[in-house]
Design a protein around this motif. Structure first.
Motif, PDB file in Angstrom:
ATOM      1  N   UNK A 149       0.865  -1.173   0.000  1.00 47.15           N
ATOM      2  CA  UNK A 149       0.000   0.000   0.000  1.00 47.15           C
ATOM      3  C   UNK A 149       0.904   1.226   0.000  1.00 47.15           C
ATOM      4  N   UNK A 150       0.605   2.177  -0.876  1.00 47.75           N
ATOM      5  CA  UNK A 150       1.386   3.404  -0.951  1.00 47.75           C
ATOM      6  C   UNK A 150       0.445   4.590  -0.831  1.00 47.75           C
ATOM      7  N   UNK A 151       0.924   5.652  -0.190  1.00 42.85           N
ATOM      8  CA  UNK A 151       0.091   6.823   0.042  1.00 42.85           C
ATOM      9  C   UNK A 151       0.579   8.006  -0.778  1.00 42.85           C
ATOM     10  N   UNK A 152      -0.362   8.677  -1.423  1.00 42.62           N
ATOM     11  CA  UNK A 152      -0.135   9.998  -2.008  1.00 42.62           C
ATOM     12  C   UNK A 152      -1.343  10.832  -1.588  1.00 42.62           C
ATOM     13  N   UNK A 153      -2.209  11.198  -2.547  1.00 43.28           N
ATOM     14  CA  UNK A 153      -3.460  11.859  -2.180  1.00 43.28           C
ATOM     15  C   UNK A 153      -4.500  10.823  -1.766  1.00 43.28           C
ATOM     16  N   UNK A 154      -4.253   9.553  -2.148  1.00 47.09           N
ATOM     17  CA  UNK A 154      -5.114   8.428  -1.774  1.00 47.09           C
ATOM     18  C   UNK A 154      -4.211   7.236  -1.468  1.00 47.09           C
ATOM     19  N   UNK A 155      -4.814   6.128  -1.062  1.00 46.75           N
ATOM     20  CA  UNK A 155      -4.056   4.889  -0.873  1.00 46.75           C
ATOM     21  C   UNK A 155      -4.089   4.099  -2.176  1.00 46.75           C
ATOM     22  N   UNK A 156      -2.924   3.674  -2.625  1.00 44.39           N
ATOM     23  CA  UNK A 156      -2.779   2.907  -3.855  1.00 44.39           C
ATOM     24  C   UNK A 156      -2.259   1.521  -3.522  1.00 44.39           C
ATOM     25  N   UNK A 157      -2.717   0.514  -4.258  1.00 40.26           N
ATOM     26  CA  UNK A 157      -2.213  -0.844  -4.083  1.00 40.26           C
ATOM     27  C   UNK A 157      -1.341  -1.202  -5.269  1.00 40.26           C
ATOM     28  N   UNK A 158      -0.270  -1.969  -5.011  1.00 47.97           N
ATOM     29  CA  UNK A 158       0.618  -2.351  -6.092  1.00 47.97           C
ATOM     30  C   UNK A 158       1.337  -3.641  -5.794  1.00 47.97           C
ATOM     31  N   UNK A 159       2.077  -4.130  -6.783  1.00 51.42           N
ATOM     32  CA  UNK A 159       2.808  -5.399  -6.706  1.00 51.42           C
ATOM     33  C   UNK A 159       4.235  -5.167  -7.168  1.00 51.42           C
ATOM     34  N   UNK A 160       5.187  -5.781  -6.487  1.00 50.77           N
ATOM     35  CA  UNK A 160       6.573  -5.671  -6.926  1.00 50.77           C
ATOM     36  C   UNK A 160       7.411  -6.816  -6.374  1.00 50.77           C
ATOM     37  N   UNK A 161       8.550  -7.064  -7.010  1.00 45.10           N
ATOM     38  CA  UNK A 161       9.517  -8.039  -6.518  1.00 45.10           C
ATOM     39  C   UNK A 161      10.193  -7.527  -5.255  1.00 45.10           C
ATOM     40  N   UNK A 162      10.717  -8.457  -4.446  1.00 49.26           N
ATOM     41  CA  UNK A 162      11.410  -8.087  -3.206  1.00 49.26           C
ATOM     42  C   UNK A 162      12.472  -7.024  -3.444  1.00 49.26           C
ATOM     43  N   UNK A 163      13.336  -7.246  -4.458  1.00 42.81           N
ATOM     44  CA  UNK A 163      14.486  -6.368  -4.650  1.00 42.81           C
ATOM     45  C   UNK A 163      14.104  -5.010  -5.231  1.00 42.81           C
ATOM     46  N   UNK A 164      12.829  -4.828  -5.617  1.00 45.55           N
ATOM     47  CA  UNK A 164      12.378  -3.550  -6.163  1.00 45.55           C
ATOM     48  C   UNK A 164      11.830  -2.612  -5.086  1.00 45.55           C
ATOM     49  N   UNK A 165      11.916  -3.043  -3.828  1.00 45.48           N
ATOM     50  CA  UNK A 165      11.543  -2.164  -2.720  1.00 45.48           C
ATOM     51  C   UNK A 165      12.815  -1.499  -2.198  1.00 45.48           C
ATOM     52  N   UNK A 166      12.840  -0.165  -2.039  1.00 44.78           N
ATOM     53  CA  UNK A 166      11.762   0.829  -2.216  1.00 44.78           C
ATOM     54  C   UNK A 166      11.742   1.484  -3.596  1.00 44.78           C
ATOM     55  N   UNK A 167      12.520   0.956  -4.559  1.00 50.37           N
ATOM     56  CA  UNK A 167      12.605   1.593  -5.880  1.00 50.37           C
ATOM     57  C   UNK A 167      11.236   1.799  -6.503  1.00 50.37           C
TER      58      UNK A 167
END
Length: 269
Positions: free
Chosen positions: A113-131
């Motif tokens: 879950x990521x926050x900007x003006x709203x909460x967004x849901x997304x998917x990523x590989x382990x090594x792509x966090x926090x990129x």
């Protein structure tokens, strides 16, 4: 002056995100520490050449952020499951390139879950966090679930789309329109009561909220999007960087990732 092929900017999460623009020229890579140019005047020039980031061939148009059309329709890096992970078939030993899929998609993934003006849901590989979070311009993010492959992460993301968007409002993101009242940890555990148990079994116990600060002197009040196809020479004072966007004076913004594969020159003026 540096000249080369554009790839998305490399990022490092420090007190402020550190950005590096790598321009690939033959066997050389010109690495430009972009934070050093904030507050200075720079010029980017595009002379009309685009090369596919997969096969290297010259192409008139870039498809899917850097591919020629044949690679866009055949390369695993441009498959539909990149955008829609619920369509991934890597766990079945299938896909455009099963070996590539095994290495990259039949591997653990995070739903976040990521926050900007709203909460967004997304998917990523382990090594792509926090990129991944930085590339989207998130102000903060939290790990929601940890799945054994991309497909299951996609299934969980689809289930969450009834509650959250999976799209970033890039104009609001660039204006730094943030909802400070969002509590990502609270939102995360409220979801546990709303989702089927076969999905919540993947919930992560990691409740760290990662705060992200961007190197910006001033955010645009009204976003004016720039592009090399219509304006081959872009210059002005660099006011900051957020996501994969360069923020210029006069409310102008340039999406560098959109121009992946373009051959440009960069200089301070």
């Amino acid at each position: 002056m540096f000249t080369g092929q554009v790839f998305k900017m490399k990022v490092e999460l420090l007190e402020e995100v550190a950005y590096t623009l790598n321009l690939h020229h033959n066997e050389e890579i010109h690495s430009i520490a972009m934070n050093d140019y904030i507050g200075k005047r720079i010029r980017l020039r595009y002379d009309g050449d685009i090369h596919c980031i997969k096969c290297g061939k010259k192409t008139k148009t870039s498809f899917g952020q850097g591919f020629c059309y044949p690679c866009f329709t055949s390369a695993p890096e441009a498959a539909e499951c990149i955008i829609r992970p619920e369509l991934c078939r890597a766990h079945l030993g299938e896909g455009r390139d099963p070996e590539w899929e095994e290495r990259n998609h039949n591997q653990p993934h995070f739903v976040y879950l990521a926050a900007t003006d709203v909460v967004k849901v997304g998917v990523t590989r382990d090594h792509q966090i926090p990129t991944r979070w930085i590339d989207q311009g998130a102000s903060s993010a939290i790990r929601l679930a940890h799945t054994p492959n991309r497909y299951l992460a996609g299934v969980l993301e689809v289930a969450l789309k009834d509650h959250f968007t999976d799209k970033t409002n890039w104009r609001k993101m660039l204006k730094n329109d943030i909802d400070e009242s969002i509590d990502l940890e609270e939102v995360k555990w409220e979801l546990e009561e709303q989702l089927p148990s076969d999905l919540t079994e993947y919930f992560s116990d990691d409740d760290e909220i990662v705060e992200i600060n961007y190197p910006v002197l001033a955010y645009p009040e009204k976003v004016k999007s720039l592009g090399f196809d219509k304006q081959p020479v872009i210059e002005g004072e660099l006011k900051g960087i957020k996501g994969q966007y360069l923020l210029f004076d006069d409310n102008r913004v340039l999406n560098m990732r959109k121009h992946t594969g373009y051959i440009i020159s960069f200089e301070e003026i």
